[in-house]
Scaffold this active site. Structure first.
Site, PDB file in Angstrom:
ATOM      1  CG  HIS A 220      -8.212  -2.498  -6.070  1.00  0.00           C
ATOM      2  ND1 HIS A 220      -8.995  -2.505  -4.941  1.00  0.00           N
ATOM      3  CD2 HIS A 220      -9.011  -2.837  -7.101  1.00  0.00           C
ATOM      4  CE1 HIS A 220     -10.226  -2.859  -5.284  1.00  0.00           C
ATOM      5  NE2 HIS A 220     -10.263  -3.057  -6.588  1.00  0.00           N
TER       6      HIS A 220
ATOM      7  CE1 TYR B 181      -3.653  -2.454   0.203  1.00  0.00           C
ATOM      8  CE2 TYR B 181      -2.630  -3.273   2.217  1.00  0.00           C
ATOM      9  CZ  TYR B 181      -3.557  -3.410   1.213  1.00  0.00           C
ATOM     10  OH  TYR B 181      -4.403  -4.495   1.193  1.00  0.00           O
TER      11      TYR B 181
HETATM   12  C1  DQA Z   1      -7.177  -2.612  -1.750  1.00  0.00           C
HETATM   13  C2  DQA Z   1      -7.096  -4.122  -1.999  1.00  0.00           C
HETATM   14  C3  DQA Z   1      -8.124  -4.861  -1.169  1.00  0.00           C
HETATM   15  O1  DQA Z   1      -8.027  -6.259  -1.429  1.00  0.00           O
HETATM   16  C4  DQA Z   1      -7.888  -4.617   0.296  1.00  0.00           C
HETATM   17  O2  DQA Z   1      -8.869  -5.274   1.057  1.00  0.00           O
HETATM   18  C5  DQA Z   1      -7.790  -3.182   0.639  1.00  0.00           C
HETATM   19  C6  DQA Z   1      -7.106  -2.279  -0.275  1.00  0.00           C
HETATM   20  C7  DQA Z   1      -6.036  -1.858  -2.457  1.00  0.00           C
HETATM   21  O3  DQA Z   1      -6.092  -0.649  -2.526  1.00  0.00           O
HETATM   22  O4  DQA Z   1      -5.063  -2.503  -2.891  1.00  0.00           O
HETATM   23  O5  DQA Z   1      -8.205  -2.763   1.721  1.00  0.00           O
HETATM   24  O6  DQA Z   1      -8.402  -2.138  -2.281  1.00  0.00           O
END
Ligand code: DQA
Length: 146
Positions: free
Chosen positions: A101, A24
């Site tokens: 994402h 992230y």
């Molecule tokens: C997410 C990916 C999702 O699988 C995860 O549950 C998240 C963040 C991403 O930004 O990569 O909370 O959406």
């Protein structure tokens, strides 16, 4: 001119900055939003931001968008993978949306590969970190210009 973009973050995304940086990155949600707002300005788009950890609030925010937004960028976090309530509410908006994402959801656990909102979105951007939002804004700008 249709240039109002609602940027919506879902569950756990307020914890950016303390979630695994390998997936992230290191930006907090506020820092991420600031960057998105700057990028949007350069593209001639105006952003509004919303975050909640409560699914019903996310749904109700979608209900309230009529007349207030021209497009949606959404990272619904884990809700992406199973929330048909959010899917139905997104459909109800009738607005062009891009699913974002930060991480590459295709390359992680199997359950993250499922998206119940994918078919409602004009595009999905995943695995590009913060720059994925810029791509999403560019895509929406094209959509709104059409
Ligand atoms: C997410 C990916 C999702 O699988 C995860 O549950 C998240 C963040 C991403 O930004 O990569 O909370 O959406």
């Amino acid at each position: 001119m249709r240039n109002r973009i609602e940027v919506m973050h879902g569950v756990n995304l307020d914890q950016l900055g303390r979630r695994d940086p390998a997936y992230y990155g290191t930006l907090t949600l506020s820092e991420l939003e600031r960057g998105i707002s700057d990028d949007a300005g350069v593209l001639g788009l105006v952003t509004r931001f919303f975050h909640t950890n409560h699914e019903g609030e996310f749904v109700e925010h979608l209900h309230r968008l009529e007349g207030l937004a021209d497009g949606i960028v959404l990272n619904a976090g884990a809700w992406t993978h199973y929330s048909y309530a959010i899917r139905d509410a997104l459909e109800l908006t009738g607005l062009p949306a891009v699913e974002v994402h930060l991480s590459d959801v295709e390359a992680r656990e199997d359950w993250r590969r499922q998206s119940v909102i994918r078919e409602l979105c004009v595009e999905r951007v995943a695995g590009k970190g913060a720059s994925g939002y810029r791509e999403a804004l560019e895509r929406l700008r094209l959509e709104l210009a059409a």
